[in-house]
Enzyme design. Structure first.
Site, PDB file in Angstrom:
ATOM      1  N   HIS A  25       0.834  -1.200   0.000  1.00  0.00           N
ATOM      2  CA  HIS A  25       0.000   0.000   0.000  1.00  0.00           C
ATOM      3  C   HIS A  25       0.873   1.256   0.000  1.00  0.00           C
ATOM      4  O   HIS A  25       0.694   2.155  -0.842  1.00  0.00           O
ATOM      5  CB  HIS A  25      -0.896  -0.020   1.244  1.00  0.00           C
ATOM      6  CG  HIS A  25      -1.698   1.225   1.452  1.00  0.00           C
ATOM      7  ND1 HIS A  25      -3.044   1.296   1.174  1.00  0.00           N
ATOM      8  CD2 HIS A  25      -1.347   2.462   1.916  1.00  0.00           C
ATOM      9  CE1 HIS A  25      -3.480   2.516   1.449  1.00  0.00           C
ATOM     10  NE2 HIS A  25      -2.476   3.247   1.905  1.00  0.00           N
ATOM     11  N   GLU A  26       1.829   1.316   0.929  1.00  0.00           N
ATOM     12  CA  GLU A  26       2.674   2.505   1.036  1.00  0.00           C
ATOM     13  C   GLU A  26       3.587   2.660  -0.169  1.00  0.00           C
ATOM     14  O   GLU A  26       3.975   3.777  -0.529  1.00  0.00           O
ATOM     15  CB  GLU A  26       3.502   2.444   2.320  1.00  0.00           C
ATOM     16  CG  GLU A  26       2.681   2.428   3.605  1.00  0.00           C
ATOM     17  CD  GLU A  26       1.725   3.605   3.719  1.00  0.00           C
ATOM     18  OE1 GLU A  26       2.026   4.673   3.144  1.00  0.00           O
ATOM     19  OE2 GLU A  26       0.675   3.458   4.364  1.00  0.00           O
ATOM     20  N   HIS A  29       1.913   4.861  -2.713  1.00  0.00           N
ATOM     21  CA  HIS A  29       2.086   6.288  -2.422  1.00  0.00           C
ATOM     22  C   HIS A  29       3.509   6.734  -2.748  1.00  0.00           C
ATOM     23  O   HIS A  29       3.721   7.786  -3.374  1.00  0.00           O
ATOM     24  CB  HIS A  29       1.816   6.559  -0.936  1.00  0.00           C
ATOM     25  CG  HIS A  29       0.394   6.379  -0.521  1.00  0.00           C
ATOM     26  ND1 HIS A  29      -0.664   6.912  -1.221  1.00  0.00           N
ATOM     27  CD2 HIS A  29      -0.154   5.731   0.552  1.00  0.00           C
ATOM     28  CE1 HIS A  29      -1.797   6.610  -0.603  1.00  0.00           C
ATOM     29  NE2 HIS A  29      -1.514   5.888   0.472  1.00  0.00           N
TER      30      HIS A  29
END
Length: 435
Positions: A25-26, A29
């Site tokens: 997920h990170e 980003h």
């Protein structure tokens, strides 16, 4: 001893899956932020004390002690205040919250970073950066789901008979055995046998369980059931009756929590088989999974009273009760001790990770700060304001100050913390059990 080791292995595997999901997920980003030239001082998996870290370029990569989340730090998440400074303070507690958040986003500002601030990027770029994290969870969920369903397969009910019920039992009674006085089931009375394969109902061919189930539910009274038995086709003549059965939604899935409705009843158990799904079938199953996820998120507030009663009262923990990280770890531990083929256990484990990643995607898309969806909503609103200003030939309103929403963000965060603690207490006191 072996069962204990398997249980512990399940918990460890879930923890690793959790870390991978958060890191993935990170990474969404991080990669898009760097793509658009935003400086990212930190990329961390977990919370609490740092147990390992390395600095590469201008980013510190690390793992923290508590594997319950993760984050990246981007400089300039919020624009400066109206006075052009980020140190502005006020006696108002709400203003202090706003300025504290603004200051934190500039803590690691270095010379030359003026052109690498998050808020200076165009709204569509900020939307991509914030959406990339949840999207990576959706990608991972889809990869795991398609991989397992199209190779290891899914257990599906067929039109072959695995058992015939001797009497009419209301499913809502949850009884397994017949009692004196119970009416004979239509299937048993008509002579349906184990191993029969139902191929038609009232002359209309059926090739799958969903179609057969729907037709049985809408049929009452005398009917003609065509079965294949020992290579021959045999016509049976059951007299279908009304019974209380599990309610299904428009997609043919059993409604959760279970509700019972009157419908046609034959009285047999279909044989289940494991088979690999086609791409089209897997897509349908994935779509249904996402739809159910959306409905679950919408229904979540309504489940809090039941969760509270199951934790601090004498209520029963519902099957569809929200489960936290601890509860999911316990379920995974139980899963590893189940007496089932290894490939079935693997599929169930992968599905747990699928559900977890779908949940991460859906929750983070809520248009609330401090979730990713809140920043997406702020960037979209800024885009709308600026386009409207151009259309009506008004001055550019400038970047939308998301920091002004921080008081509401603290309220949202507080609600999430309270809900997380409630789920944690429920998982300890009255856990959901796989068995």
């Amino acid at each position: 001893m072996t069962e204990t080791l398997l249980y512990a292995l399940g918990i460890v595997l879930f923890a690793l899956g959790l870390l991978v999901s958060i890191a993935w997920h990170e990474l969404g980003h991080l990669s898009t932020a760097k793509l658009f030239g935003i400086r990212v001082p930190q990329y961390m998996v977990g919370f609490g004390p740092t147990i390992w870290s390395r600095k590469r370029g201008d980013t510190e990569y690390g793992i923290k002690a508590i594997p319950a989340g993760g984050y990246i730090r981007m400089i300039g998440m919020f624009p400066p205040g109206q006075d052009g400074r980020i140190e502005a303070r006020s006696t108002s507690p709400w203003r202090s919250m706003i300025e504290d958040a603004r200051e934190a986003s500039y803590e690691e500002l270095e010379p030359g970073d003026e052109t690498r601030l998050f808020y200076t990027r165009k709204p569509w770029k900020r939307v991509i950066v914030m959406f990339a994290g949840p999207f990576m969870n959706l990608v991972l969920a889809a990869a795991l789901f398609f991989g397992s369903m199209m190779t290891l397969g899914m257990q599906k009910a067929t039109t072959e008979v695995a058992g015939v019920q001797k009497c009419v039992l209301k499913l809502s009674d949850k009884r397994q055995e017949c009692r004196p006085g119970d009416p004979v089931s239509p299937a048993f009375k008509a002579g349906l046998k184990d191993g029969d394969k139902i191929v038609a109902l009232d002359g209309r061919p059926v090739s799958d369980w969903d179609t057969l189930s729907d037709r049985i539910r809408t049929t009452l009274g005398p009917a003609t059931l065509t079965v294949e038995r020992d290579g021959q086709r045999v016509d049976l003549h059951p007299n279908l009756v009304t019974n209380m059965v599990e309610k299904k939604d428009a997609d043919g899935n059993v409604v959760r929590p279970v509700q019972y409705v009157p419908a046609g009843y034959l009285g047999f158990q279909p044989k289940a088989e494991v088979r690999a799904l086609t791409f089209g079938e897997t897509t349908e199953e994935m779509t249904t999974l996402l739809e159910n996820g959306v409905h679950s998120v919408i229904a979540l507030p309504g489940k809090i009273p039941g969760l509270w009663d199951a934790t601090f009262g004498d209520g029963k923990r519902a099957e569809d009760s929200p489960v936290g990280v601890l509860g999911a770890a316990r379920i995974t531990g139980e899963l590893m001790t189940v007496d089932a083929p290894p490939e079935r256990i693997l599929v169930m484990f992968m599905n747990l990770l699928v559900y977890f990643n779908v949940s991460l995607f859906l929750f983070n898309m809520l248009p609330l700060l401090p979730l990713d969806g809140g920043h997406i909503a702020g960037a979209l609103w800024e885009s709308v304001r600026r386009h409207a200003a151009r259309i009506f030939k008004r001055p550019d309103p400038g970047p939308f100050d998301v920091a002004k929403l921080m008081p509401a963000a603290y309220v949202v965060a507080g609600v999430f913390v309270c809900f997380t603690l409630l789920v944690l207490a429920a998982d300890i006191v009255n856990p959901v059990k796989l068995t």
